[in-house]
Every structure is written in structure tokens, then in C-alpha cells.
Design an enzyme around this catalytic site. Structure first.
Site, PDB file in Angstrom:
ATOM      1  N   GLU A  51      15.378  18.504   5.297  1.00  0.00           N
ATOM      2  CA  GLU A  51      15.862  19.631   6.110  1.00  0.00           C
ATOM      3  C   GLU A  51      14.797  20.697   6.335  1.00  0.00           C
ATOM      4  O   GLU A  51      14.819  21.406   7.349  1.00  0.00           O
ATOM      5  CB  GLU A  51      17.105  20.250   5.472  1.00  0.00           C
ATOM      6  CG  GLU A  51      18.351  19.376   5.536  1.00  0.00           C
ATOM      7  CD  GLU A  51      18.500  18.430   4.352  1.00  0.00           C
ATOM      8  OE1 GLU A  51      17.526  18.298   3.570  1.00  0.00           O
ATOM      9  OE2 GLU A  51      19.589  17.832   4.196  1.00  0.00           O
ATOM     10  N   PHE A 113      32.217  20.452  -4.098  1.00  0.00           N
ATOM     11  CA  PHE A 113      31.076  19.548  -3.946  1.00  0.00           C
ATOM     12  C   PHE A 113      30.182  20.024  -2.799  1.00  0.00           C
ATOM     13  O   PHE A 113      30.660  20.322  -1.709  1.00  0.00           O
ATOM     14  CB  PHE A 113      31.586  18.121  -3.672  1.00  0.00           C
ATOM     15  CG  PHE A 113      30.472  17.172  -3.360  1.00  0.00           C
ATOM     16  CD1 PHE A 113      29.525  16.834  -4.323  1.00  0.00           C
ATOM     17  CD2 PHE A 113      30.339  16.625  -2.090  1.00  0.00           C
ATOM     18  CE1 PHE A 113      28.482  15.975  -4.032  1.00  0.00           C
ATOM     19  CE2 PHE A 113      29.299  15.749  -1.793  1.00  0.00           C
ATOM     20  CZ  PHE A 113      28.369  15.433  -2.766  1.00  0.00           C
ATOM     21  N   GLN A 114      28.897  20.107  -3.043  1.00  0.00           N
ATOM     22  CA  GLN A 114      27.888  20.564  -2.076  1.00  0.00           C
ATOM     23  C   GLN A 114      28.238  21.932  -1.490  1.00  0.00           C
ATOM     24  O   GLN A 114      28.015  22.196  -0.317  1.00  0.00           O
ATOM     25  CB  GLN A 114      27.669  19.532  -0.965  1.00  0.00           C
ATOM     26  CG  GLN A 114      26.995  18.253  -1.516  1.00  0.00           C
ATOM     27  CD  GLN A 114      26.420  17.351  -0.441  1.00  0.00           C
ATOM     28  OE1 GLN A 114      26.957  17.244   0.648  1.00  0.00           O
ATOM     29  NE2 GLN A 114      25.327  16.660  -0.764  1.00  0.00           N
ATOM     30  N   LYS A 163      34.087  22.831   7.280  1.00  0.00           N
ATOM     31  CA  LYS A 163      34.456  21.534   7.856  1.00  0.00           C
ATOM     32  C   LYS A 163      35.820  21.591   8.559  1.00  0.00           C
ATOM     33  O   LYS A 163      35.998  21.001   9.633  1.00  0.00           O
ATOM     34  CB  LYS A 163      34.467  20.477   6.749  1.00  0.00           C
ATOM     35  CG  LYS A 163      34.481  19.056   7.287  1.00  0.00           C
ATOM     36  CD  LYS A 163      34.190  18.062   6.190  1.00  0.00           C
ATOM     37  CE  LYS A 163      34.198  16.636   6.713  1.00  0.00           C
ATOM     38  NZ  LYS A 163      33.950  15.648   5.663  1.00  0.00           N
ATOM     39  N   MET A 479      -8.164  26.659  -0.641  1.00  0.00           N
ATOM     40  CA  MET A 479      -8.113  28.120  -0.646  1.00  0.00           C
ATOM     41  C   MET A 479      -7.888  28.635  -2.068  1.00  0.00           C
ATOM     42  O   MET A 479      -8.466  29.642  -2.477  1.00  0.00           O
ATOM     43  CB  MET A 479      -7.005  28.602   0.297  1.00  0.00           C
ATOM     44  CG  MET A 479      -7.086  30.068   0.636  1.00  0.00           C
ATOM     45  SD  MET A 479      -8.686  30.530   1.336  1.00  0.00           S
ATOM     46  CE  MET A 479      -8.343  30.533   3.083  1.00  0.00           C
TER      47      MET A 479
HETATM   48  P1  FAD Z   1       3.624  38.617  13.946  1.00  0.00           P
HETATM   49  O1  FAD Z   1       4.145  38.142  12.649  1.00  0.00           O
HETATM   50  O2  FAD Z   1       3.273  37.632  14.989  1.00  0.00           O
HETATM   51  O3  FAD Z   1       4.669  39.646  14.485  1.00  0.00           O
HETATM   52  C1  FAD Z   1       4.670  40.079  15.813  1.00  0.00           C
HETATM   53  C2  FAD Z   1       4.891  41.565  15.928  1.00  0.00           C
HETATM   54  O4  FAD Z   1       5.126  41.807  17.311  1.00  0.00           O
HETATM   55  C3  FAD Z   1       6.111  42.070  15.186  1.00  0.00           C
HETATM   56  O5  FAD Z   1       5.906  43.395  14.761  1.00  0.00           O
HETATM   57  C4  FAD Z   1       7.216  41.990  16.245  1.00  0.00           C
HETATM   58  O6  FAD Z   1       8.230  42.961  16.070  1.00  0.00           O
HETATM   59  C5  FAD Z   1       6.451  42.257  17.511  1.00  0.00           C
HETATM   60  N1  FAD Z   1       6.992  41.552  18.663  1.00  0.00           N
HETATM   61  C6  FAD Z   1       7.627  40.375  18.723  1.00  0.00           C
HETATM   62  N2  FAD Z   1       7.937  40.063  19.983  1.00  0.00           N
HETATM   63  C7  FAD Z   1       7.474  41.068  20.744  1.00  0.00           C
HETATM   64  C8  FAD Z   1       7.471  41.333  22.139  1.00  0.00           C
HETATM   65  N3  FAD Z   1       8.018  40.489  23.022  1.00  0.00           N
HETATM   66  N4  FAD Z   1       6.882  42.475  22.573  1.00  0.00           N
HETATM   67  C9  FAD Z   1       6.345  43.367  21.692  1.00  0.00           C
HETATM   68  N5  FAD Z   1       6.336  43.169  20.372  1.00  0.00           N
HETATM   69  C10 FAD Z   1       6.877  42.028  19.911  1.00  0.00           C
HETATM   70  N6  FAD Z   1      -3.915  37.029   9.923  1.00  0.00           N
HETATM   71  C11 FAD Z   1      -4.956  37.641  10.504  1.00  0.00           C
HETATM   72  O7  FAD Z   1      -4.783  38.262  11.556  1.00  0.00           O
HETATM   73  N7  FAD Z   1      -6.216  37.557   9.964  1.00  0.00           N
HETATM   74  C12 FAD Z   1      -6.477  36.844   8.843  1.00  0.00           C
HETATM   75  O8  FAD Z   1      -7.606  36.774   8.414  1.00  0.00           O
HETATM   76  C13 FAD Z   1      -5.381  36.144   8.226  1.00  0.00           C
HETATM   77  N8  FAD Z   1      -5.565  35.393   7.124  1.00  0.00           N
HETATM   78  C14 FAD Z   1      -4.545  34.606   6.673  1.00  0.00           C
HETATM   79  C15 FAD Z   1      -4.793  33.668   5.680  1.00  0.00           C
HETATM   80  C16 FAD Z   1      -3.813  32.781   5.290  1.00  0.00           C
HETATM   81  C17 FAD Z   1      -4.131  31.727   4.274  1.00  0.00           C
HETATM   82  C18 FAD Z   1      -2.535  32.855   5.872  1.00  0.00           C
HETATM   83  C19 FAD Z   1      -1.446  31.901   5.495  1.00  0.00           C
HETATM   84  C20 FAD Z   1      -2.258  33.816   6.830  1.00  0.00           C
HETATM   85  C21 FAD Z   1      -3.260  34.682   7.253  1.00  0.00           C
HETATM   86  N9  FAD Z   1      -3.034  35.600   8.284  1.00  0.00           N
HETATM   87  C22 FAD Z   1      -4.097  36.267   8.822  1.00  0.00           C
HETATM   88  C23 FAD Z   1      -1.706  35.765   8.892  1.00  0.00           C
HETATM   89  C24 FAD Z   1      -1.013  37.025   8.385  1.00  0.00           C
HETATM   90  O9  FAD Z   1      -0.457  36.760   7.121  1.00  0.00           O
HETATM   91  C25 FAD Z   1       0.074  37.475   9.380  1.00  0.00           C
HETATM   92  O10 FAD Z   1       0.962  36.427   9.625  1.00  0.00           O
HETATM   93  C26 FAD Z   1      -0.472  37.912  10.724  1.00  0.00           C
HETATM   94  O11 FAD Z   1      -1.597  38.747  10.585  1.00  0.00           O
HETATM   95  C27 FAD Z   1       0.607  38.683  11.484  1.00  0.00           C
HETATM   96  O12 FAD Z   1       0.317  38.642  12.838  1.00  0.00           O
HETATM   97  P2  FAD Z   1       0.918  39.719  13.830  1.00  0.00           P
HETATM   98  O13 FAD Z   1       0.552  41.092  13.387  1.00  0.00           O
HETATM   99  O14 FAD Z   1       0.491  39.296  15.180  1.00  0.00           O
HETATM  100  O15 FAD Z   1       2.464  39.645  13.633  1.00  0.00           O
END
Ligand code: FAD
Length: 581
Positions: A51, A113-114, A163, A479
Site C-alpha cells: 500500500e 479484525f483489521q 463496509k 548519504m
Molecule cells: P514545497 O514543499 O514544494 O512547498 C511549496 C510551497 O509553495 C508551500 O509553502 C505551499 O504552500 C506553496 N504553494 C503550493 N502551491 C502553490 C501555488 N499554486 N501558488 C503559490 N504557492 C503555492 N531542498 C533544497 O532546496 N536544497 C537542498 O539542498 C535540499 N537538500 C535535501 C537533501 C535531502 C537528502 C532531501 C531528502 C531533501 C532535500 N531538500 C533540499 C528538500 C527540502 O527538504 C524541502 O523539501 C524543499 O526545500 C522544499 O521546497 P519548497 O520550499 O519549494 O517547498
């Protein structure tokens, strides 16, 4: 109007909502719904093997098509297995509706169950959830659930259906447009705020457009508007991991990704900016680094559809609650109406050029072993003309893909950013392939992450999906190992991927083609082989075991304290930051 069973109402409502694909797994508490699906024959059901994979497949489908992903699972373990993917969708703002079976209403609370308290368990990881106790409410609830999942800040909505409600009958009529009493997300920005941000951009000497997943959510037109905004204002553009592709990597204003594994030029530009305009990005900790050192001298504008994102971590000078596309459209219109000339940002671009000259994404080449960055570049070179959809698992390979695979279009990059869920990439690729049957879909994976949902190889086989999985195999949870090397004096506690399967044989056992690439001179031919096969292919690409992903801002350090390559730190670190390296 004749009465129908709850299960038939559900299926008809899904059809009315345009649902074509449902990802799911049957079980006792959803058998009436599976029977209704079977009898209707109007919706394609994709039988996953777990899932959790149903939810990631729905995310991949949603992210690559812009349509909501739909999941159907049974009660108890069916629902709890879906929780990781539901949380993932909440963190990454992915529209998803998850239908869960529940024990009959008379048994709720009896440890039947479940039985699991699905509404209670998912309360904190959904945008909204429902327990439907009356079949007459089912139609309206399903329509409302889709409205909530897809409007405003998209997110997952759970509808838990006992259900007996699936079996009981009621009348159903397709409702008109949903008008919720209290939930009314704002799309259009306040005109005065738009004029203010335009004036700020016109006056700025060192502006940066800091864009994110919200621009992708706003649709392909928003990406065009972003390019127009960058062109007329002369402002450089950086993006979060989630926003890659919204502004083309080949575009003139592109700085690369910012944040922990972002480019030196993007992070330095953020640090030195006098104006940061955040568009659909949420100042995540991977992006800001040490908060008190984040972009210290800039005024900050935040355009976000979700009011609760604003001022969450960083103090904002001007908040604009709106859809990114609408806001940028208004900004471009006001800018042009006021006949603002393109600001002179030559000095700013000259400084950016100096930071760029560091070539922070360069990496050591080797003729003996395959450098993972080289493998990603080779993959990009062989495929970019086909604008492939790339999914990833989580870890070093994910960051190398973000750094070295250049995206020129939105909705082509599907990754688990907020929750960082290993096991996301393969099911997400399956969902993306279903939504885009003609596209080339590649899951860039690590040998540890891929095993978290490896059973989904069977799903791709069953539905003849020509998904490609490209494993950067360094025999480590890379990582984790990198952090252990940098912060725990190379004590590699439990990060070695021991007892790995033979991925080629494993692929073949599932009816896939398996390819192994072991040396740099086999790289191009191996990739060509993968692309030449019209069915699913798993490539086991053996890469340098101890390669690290740089540049990197150590957790809790500032943008000026990047590690560019091993032993090369960009700025002076304070003692606290040094302790973290
Ligand atoms: P999102 O999570 O994409 O959120 C979008 C934002 O826009 C929210 O505030 C939402 O309310 C808003 N929004 C949504 N729809 C709309 C719309 N139609 N109009 C206006 N606003 C809207 N990230 C990096 O950037 N750099 C890194 O180096 C990095 N390293 C990472 C390393 C690892 C191992 C992992 C797993 C992740 C890493 N990340 C990194 C990802 C990080 O954790 C975040 O997920 C990311 O930075 C969030 O992106 P965002 O700010 O675009 O937000």
C-alpha cells in the site's frame, strides 16, 4: 433517481470527477468497492504490491500530470501502510485522495479484525479527512474531498468508508461546483501588495527570485510567467529541490538549486541579496541553513497560497497570499503598465559570475571507477532530448541527480523532498509512466533505497510499463555514510549495504531486463542498451564507493560556510559550524 450501493456511488462519483486510474490493493473491508469497480469497468485499477507504493505511485501520477492521484486500500494494515505516502504528499503539497475501507460502523471501537482508527491516525498527516457513516453523504463527501485535495495548497485527503456504508443504498446526484462554508483559498493577490513588490523589484540592486514547488503546482503557465518575470526584471532565479524545472536550467537567469546541496552562486546570491522574492517556496531548513545568518541584509517578499507558510521560520517584510501563477501574471502586467525599464543589474551579475567561476559542481574524474556525477551527466546527455521524467529515491543519488541532471521543463522531476522517503522513486515512476504512457521515465536510485519498494518491479511487469531504474550502486547508504565521515570521524555505523542482491538476476526474475555497468568505458553503451529496450530495465551501475556529494552546507551552518570539495571550505566557519563538519 434509483438508489445505489455506497460502493457504486463511490465509483460513479470518481467517474464524474474524471478519475481514470486508481492505485490500490484489495482486502476484506473494501471488497464491495472492488466488486463495484469490476462491474463498472470504467476505471483502470493498478494493483500494487504494497500500500505504501500505491500512495507514491499516486504521487508520481499527480506530480507528472497535474491531476490528483487516487488510492484505494483496505482497513487496518492497508491504511497504516499508506500513512508514509500520505505524509509524503502532505509535506510536498501533492493532491491525493485516499479511500480506505473501515470495519462496519457497529464494530468501530471494538478492536474488530483489521480495525485501526484511520481518521485518528491520519488526522495530522492529511489536509483533511472524513469518516463517512451514511451512504447518502458519500457522493458529496467524495466531491468535496477532491475539491480540498486539489485547490489552494494541494495535499492528501483521506475518506474512510465502513463496509456497511459501502453496501447500504442511497440516491446519488453529481453536485454542482463545491462552495465550502469556511474553506476558500485565495488565488488572486491584493493589488496594492503586487504594486509594492513590483516597486521593490524595480528599486533592488541585488534581487533574487527564490522559487519552489508552488510554481510547479501553479501549472505550466506559471513557469512561462516566471521566465518573463526574470527577463523583464533582470533578476537571477534559484529554486528549491521541489521547484526544479519551473525555470529552465539552460535559461540565462539560472543560478542552480540553493540550499544544503545547492550551488555556491545560488547560496552566495541569497546571502548577499538586497531583495529576496520567494515564490511558492517555504524557507525549509535545508534551504535556509543557520536561520540567523540567512540572507541577512535582504528585504523578503513571500508569495504563497498557504497563509500558514508565511512567517513560519523567516521574518517576512511583505506577504502575498495568492497562487504563484496569478501573482506573477499580475506582477508582469503591473510592471509593463508602469513601463519600468529593465533595472541595471550588471554589477550584481558580475559578482554572480565571480561565484560561478568557482565551478562548484565540478568533480574529480576517474578512468578506473565510475564517478556518480559522471554517470548522471552521461544519463542526461543520452536522454535530455526526449525530456524524460526523472524520479528518485532518497540520498546521495537524489542530490547528484538534482545537481547534474538539468531540467528545462516543469513536472519532469519527481522526488520526495520534505519527508525524504526512501522507496519513493520506483512506485512514483510507475505512476508517472501510467499518466504519461509515451514518456521516457527513469528512476535514479541508490542500491539501499530501491530495496524499500523493490516488490513494485512486479507491478511494472504486470502492466507492461517500460520504466527504467538506474541504480548508482556504491554499496553504502551513501548519504548516511557521508555524514558519518564528516561528522562522526568515519565511524560507519550500519551504513554498509551488506548482502546485496544480484540486481541483474533480480530484475530478470521479475521479467525485467537487467544490465550491469562496472567501468567508465561501459557507461555510454550500458545507457544506450537501457534506452534501446522497449520494456522495463534495471541498470546496476557500480560507482565510486566513497564519493561525497558536494557542495554541501553542513547542517546548521550558514550559506557562506559551504564545503565546496573535500578540504575546501568557502568561508570562515564559526566554532559551532566547524564542530558539525
Ligand atoms: P514545497 O514543499 O514544494 O512547498 C511549496 C510551497 O509553495 C508551500 O509553502 C505551499 O504552500 C506553496 N504553494 C503550493 N502551491 C502553490 C501555488 N499554486 N501558488 C503559490 N504557492 C503555492 N531542498 C533544497 O532546496 N536544497 C537542498 O539542498 C535540499 N537538500 C535535501 C537533501 C535531502 C537528502 C532531501 C531528502 C531533501 C532535500 N531538500 C533540499 C528538500 C527540502 O527538504 C524541502 O523539501 C524543499 O526545500 C522544499 O521546497 P519548497 O520550499 O519549494 O517547498
Amino acid at each position: 433517481m434509483t438508489e445505489k450501493s455506497g460502493a457504486d456511488i463511490l465509483v460513479e462519483a470518481l467517474c464524474d470527477l474524471g478519475v481514470e486510474v486508481v492505485f490500490g490493493y484489495p482486502g476484506g473491508a473494501v471488497l464491495p468497492i472492488y466488486d463495484a469497480l469490476f462491474r463498472s469497468g470504467r476505471i483502470k485499477h493498478i494493483l500494487v504490491r504494497h500500500e505504501q507504493a500505491a500512495t507514491h505511485a499516486a504521487e508520481g501520477y499527480a506530480r507528472s500530470t497535474g491531476k490528483p492521484g487516487v488510492v484505494l486500500v483496505t482497513s487496518g494494515p492497508g491504511a497504516t501502510n499508506a500513512v508514509t505516502g500520505i505524509t509524503d504528499a502532505l509535506m510536498d503539497s501533492i493532491p491525493m485522495v485516499v479511500i480506505t475501507g473501515q470495519v462496519p460502523t457497529t464494530l468501530i471501537g471494538s478492536d474488530a479484525f483489521q480495525e485501526a482508527d484511520t481518521v485518528g491516525i491520519t488526522r495530522h498527516c492529511t489536509k483533511h479527512n472524513y469518516l463517512v457513516k451514511d451512504p447518502a453523504r458519500l457522493g458529496p463527501v467524495i466531491h468535496e474531498a477532491f475539491h480540498i485535495a486539489t485547490s489552494g495548497r494541494p495535499g492528501p485527503v483521506v475518506v474512510d468508508i465502513p463496509k456497511n456504508v459501502q453496501v447500504a443504498t442511497a440516491k446519488y446526484q453529481k453536485p454542482g461546483p463545491i462552495q465550502h462554508k469556511t474553506y476558500r483559498p485565495a488565488l488572486k493577490a491584493d493589488r496594492a501588495a503586487i504594486e509594492q513588490v513590483v516597486d521593490m523589484l524595480a528599486a533592488a540592486e541585488r534581487p533574487v527570485l527564490y522559487t519552489g514547488g508552488g510554481v510547479i503546482n501553479a501549472g505550466p503557465a506559471a513557469s512561462q510567467l516566471l521566465q518573463e518575470l526574470a527577463r523583464i526584471t533582470g533578476a537571477p532565479v534559484t529554486s528549491t529541490l521541489m521547484g526544479l524545472g519551473a525555470y529552465p536550467a539552460s535559461g540565462p537567469a539560472w543560478l542552480g538549486m540553493l540550499g544544503m546541496h545547492g550551488t555556491y552562486e545560488a547560496n552566495m546570491a541569497m546571502n548577499q541579496a538586497d531583495l529576496v522574492v520567494a515564490i511558492g517556496s517555504r524557507f525549509d531548513d535545508r534551504v535556509t541553513g543557520r536561520l540567523d545568518a540567512f540572507s541577512p541584509n535582504s528585504r523578503k517578499v513571500h508569495i504563497d497560497i498557504d497563509r500558514s507558510s508565511i512567517n513560519k521560520t523567516v521574518r517576512i517584510d511583505l506577504a502575498i497570499v495568492a497562487d504563484a501563477g496569478h501573482a506573477m501574471e499580475d506582477m508582469v502586467r503591473v510592471w509593463k503598465a508602469r513601463q519600468h525599464p529593465k533595472p541595471d543589474t550588471a554589477n550584481w551579475w558580475q559578482r554572480i559570475g565571480e561565484w560561478r567561476a568557482k565551478k562548484c559542481l565540478s568533480f574529480p574524474e576517474s578512468t578506473k571507477e565510475i564517478m556518480p556525477q559522471r554517470a548522471i551527466r552521461a544519463l542526461w546527455e543520452a536522454t535530455h532530448a526526449r525530456s524524460p521524467i526523472i524520479t528518485t529515491e532518497v540520498g546521495q543519488h537524489q542530490m547528484w541527480a538534482a545537481q547534474h541532471f538539468d531540467f528545462d521543463l516543469p513536472n519532469k522531476w519527481l522526488t520526495s523532498g520534505g519527508l525524504g522517503t526512501m522507496g519513493y522513486g520506483l512506485p512514483a515512476a510507475i505512476g508517472a509512466q501510467l499518466g504519461n504512457p509515451k514518456a521516457l521515465v527513469i528512476d535514479i536510485a541508490g542500491e539501499a533505497s530501491i530495496q524499500m519498494n523493490i516488490q513494485e518491479l512486479a507491478t511494472a511487469t504486470q502492466y507492461r510499463l517500460p520504466v527504467k531504474v538506474f541504480i548508482l550502486n556504491n554499496e553504502y547508504m551513501g548519504m548516511v555514510r557521508q555524514w558519518q565521515e564528516l561528522t562522526y570521524e568515519s565511524r560507519y555505523s550500519e551504513s554498509y549495504s551488506d548482502a546485496l542482491p544480484d540486481f541483474v538476476k533480480l530484475a530478470e526474475a521479475y521479467g525485467w531486463k537487467g544490465i550491469r555497468i562496472e567501468t567508465p568505458d561501459q557507461l555510454e553503451a550500458g545507457i544506450a542498451d537501457m534506452l534501446a529496450h522497449d520494456g522495463p530495465v534495471m541498470v546496476d551501475c557500480m560507482v565510486a564507493k566513497l564519493a561525497n556529494c558536494f557542495p554541501m552546507i553542513p547542517s546548521g551552518a550558514a550559506h557562506t560556510e559551504m564545503i565546496l570539495q573535500a578540504n575546501e571550505v568557502s568561508g570562515t566557519m564559526d566554532d559551532e559550524a566547524k564542530a558539525l563538519v
